[in-house]
Design an enzyme around this catalytic site. Structure first.
Site, short mmCIF file in Angstrom:
data_model
loop_
_atom_site.label_atom_id
_atom_site.label_comp_id
_atom_site.label_asym_id
_atom_site.label_seq_id
_atom_site.Cartn_x
_atom_site.Cartn_y
_atom_site.Cartn_z
CE LYS A 41 -3.91 -2.10 2.39
NZ LYS A 41 -4.89 -1.97 3.47
CG ASP A 88 -7.92 0.08 4.16
OD1 ASP A 88 -8.63 -0.91 3.91
OD2 ASP A 88 -6.68 0.08 4.06
P1 NAD Z 1 0.68 -2.18 10.36
O1 NAD Z 1 1.77 -3.14 10.67
O2 NAD Z 1 0.90 -1.09 9.35
O3 NAD Z 1 0.21 -1.45 11.71
C1 NAD Z 1 -0.08 -2.13 12.91
C2 NAD Z 1 0.22 -1.16 14.07
O4 NAD Z 1 -0.25 -1.76 15.29
C3 NAD Z 1 1.73 -0.89 14.27
O5 NAD Z 1 1.95 0.52 14.29
C4 NAD Z 1 2.04 -1.54 15.62
O6 NAD Z 1 3.03 -0.84 16.37
C5 NAD Z 1 0.69 -1.45 16.32
N1 NAD Z 1 0.50 -2.43 17.40
C6 NAD Z 1 0.74 -3.76 17.37
N2 NAD Z 1 0.41 -4.30 18.57
C7 NAD Z 1 -0.08 -3.30 19.35
C8 NAD Z 1 -0.61 -3.23 20.67
N3 NAD Z 1 -0.70 -4.32 21.44
N4 NAD Z 1 -1.00 -2.03 21.15
C9 NAD Z 1 -0.88 -0.91 20.39
N5 NAD Z 1 -0.40 -0.92 19.12
C10 NAD Z 1 0.00 -2.10 18.61
O7 NAD Z 1 -0.57 -3.07 9.94
P2 NAD Z 1 -1.88 -2.60 9.11
O8 NAD Z 1 -1.61 -2.65 7.66
O9 NAD Z 1 -2.39 -1.34 9.71
O10 NAD Z 1 -2.88 -3.81 9.42
C11 NAD Z 1 -3.37 -4.06 10.73
C12 NAD Z 1 -4.39 -5.16 10.68
O11 NAD Z 1 -5.52 -4.74 9.92
C13 NAD Z 1 -3.91 -6.44 10.01
O12 NAD Z 1 -4.29 -7.52 10.83
C14 NAD Z 1 -4.68 -6.48 8.69
O13 NAD Z 1 -4.93 -7.79 8.26
C15 NAD Z 1 -5.97 -5.79 9.09
N6 NAD Z 1 -6.76 -5.19 7.98
C16 NAD Z 1 -8.10 -5.45 7.94
C17 NAD Z 1 -8.88 -4.84 6.95
C18 NAD Z 1 -10.36 -5.12 6.90
O14 NAD Z 1 -11.01 -4.73 5.92
N7 NAD Z 1 -10.91 -5.74 7.93
C19 NAD Z 1 -8.30 -3.99 6.00
C20 NAD Z 1 -6.94 -3.75 6.06
C21 NAD Z 1 -6.16 -4.36 7.07
#
Ligand code: NAD
Length: 269
Positions: A71, A108
Site C-alpha cells: 500500500k 480503508d
Molecule cells: P501495520 O503493521 O501497518 O500497523 C499495525 C500497528 O499496530 C503498528 O503501528 C504496531 O506498532 C501497532 N500495534 C501492534 N500491537 C499493538 C498493541 N498491542 N498495542 C498498540 N499498538 C500495537 O498493519 P496494518 O496494515 O495497519 O494492518 C493491521 C491489521 O488490519 C492487520 O491484521 C490487517 O490484516 C488488518 N486489515 C483489515 C482490513 C479489513 O477490511 N478488515 C483492512 C486492512 C487491514
C-alpha cells in the site's frame, strides 16, 4: 468464464492466496451479469515498477486493488493520488483511466465508516479511540476526522508512529481535538482495534484488562482483524453489552468503494 471481451480488475499483494476479494468481486460480477473478472497477482517488490508500467498500457484492465505489503510503496509510483491517499502516503485501490493514467485512492477508512453506519454510528460529534496507527489505523483515523468526530485519541506501542499520525491529523483538521491519553475508556463512543493483535486465535487483547473493564456498554467496539471473525477483544466487549463490528464487516462494506473507484461497481454494491 473469462472471455476475450472480459474486462479485468486485479488485486496485488504478497502473499495473495489468503485474500477474499477475488471470490467476493467475481461472485458479484457473475450475479450481476457483468463481463468482468478479478485476478489475483502475487508479485515480487523489485518487479513493481515494471508491473505499474504494464498497467498503464493494459487496455482491458480497469484497475487494481492493493493489499499488504504494497500500500505504501505503490503510492509513490502512480500518476496521481486522491487527497487522502496523498496525506496517508498509502493506496489500496488504483483506477486506470482510458488514457492509461493511474489514480490511487485509499478507501480503508471509508469502508470502515460505512460498516459503522450499519450499526447506527455517525461520527460527527463523537469521541473515538483508535488503537494502532499503522496503515489501516491511519486510514480509519483520517476518515473519522473527515466525518467530524469531536475527539480522537490514537494509541500505539510505537509512540513516535502514533505521534507522527496525530501531527498529520492536527495539521489537516486543526479544529479537532486529537490526543494520546486514555486513562479510562468510559467516555469513548467508539473503540477500534486497528492492530493485528488477536489474529489467528492467539487470545491476545490490544488493551490491558483493567482498562477494558472501563468500556461503556453504550460504545461501538470494532476490530479490523478478519480471522477469527469475533476476536477475544470483541467477545469481551459483547459480554459487557457493547455493540460490536467485525473485521469481515469492514472488508465487505469496502467492496463497493473499491469497485466504484475502479469504475466497475456502484458504491453501495
Ligand atoms: P501495520 O503493521 O501497518 O500497523 C499495525 C500497528 O499496530 C503498528 O503501528 C504496531 O506498532 C501497532 N500495534 C501492534 N500491537 C499493538 C498493541 N498491542 N498495542 C498498540 N499498538 C500495537 O498493519 P496494518 O496494515 O495497519 O494492518 C493491521 C491489521 O488490519 C492487520 O491484521 C490487517 O490484516 C488488518 N486489515 C483489515 C482490513 C479489513 O477490511 N478488515 C483492512 C486492512 C487491514
Amino acid at each position: 468464464m473469462i472471455r476475450g471481451s472480459t474486462q479485468l480488475v486485479a488485486i496485488i499483494g504478497r502473499p495473495i492466496a489468503q485474500v477474499k476479494s477475488p471470490e467476493n468481486f467475481n461472485a458479484w460480477f457473475a450475479s450481476n451479469d457483468q463481463d468482468l473478472a478479478m485476478i489475483a497477482v502475487d508479485m515480487a517488490e523489485k518487479n513493481l515498477p515494471a508491473f505499474i508500467d504494464a498497467l498503464r498500457g493494459w487496455n482491458n484492465l480497469r484497475g487494481c486493488v492493493v493489499t499488504v505489503p504494497y500500500k505504501q510503496v505503490l503510492a509513490g509510483q502512480l500518476d496521481a493520488l486522491s487527497p487522502r491517499a496523498a496525506a496517508l502516503c498509502s493506496v489500496n485501490v488504483i483506477r486506470r483511466g482510458a488514457d492509461g493514467r493511474l489514480l490511487g485512492d485509499n478507501v480503508d477508512g471509508e469502508g470502515f465508516l460505512k460498516a459503522t453506519r450499519a450499526h447506527g454510528f455517525q461520527p460527527a460529534g463523537q469521541r473515538a479511540l483508535v488503537v494502532g496507527s499503522g496503515g489501516v489505523g491511519a486510514a480509519i483515523a483520517y476518515a473519522l476526522c473527515e466525518g467530524g468526530v469531536r475527539q480522537l485519541v490514537i494509541a500505539d506501542l510505537d509512540k513516535p508512529r502514533a505521534e507522527a499520525l496525530a501531527d498529520l491529523l492536527r495539521s489537516a483538521f486543526p479544529q479537532l481535538e486529537i490526543g494520546n491519553r486514555y486513562p479510562s475508556l468510559e467516555n469513548f463512543d467508539l473503540v477500534v482495534n486497528a492492530t493485528p493483535v488477536g489474529m489467528g486465535g492467539t487470545g491476545e487483547m490490544p488493551l490491558p484488562g483493567l482498562l477494558l473493564e472501563t468500556l461503556s456498554p453504550g460504545a461501538l467496539v470494532a476490530d479490523v482483524v478478519t480471522n477469527p471473525v469475533v476476536t477475544p477483544f470483541l467477545e469481551f466487549a459483547r459480554d459487557l453489552g457493547c455493540r460490536i463490528q467485525t473485521g469481515p464487516e469492514m472488508a465487505r462494506a469496502q467492496m463497493g468503494n473499491l469497485g466504484a473507484h475502479m469504475g466497475v461497481m456502484p458504491l453501495d454494491a
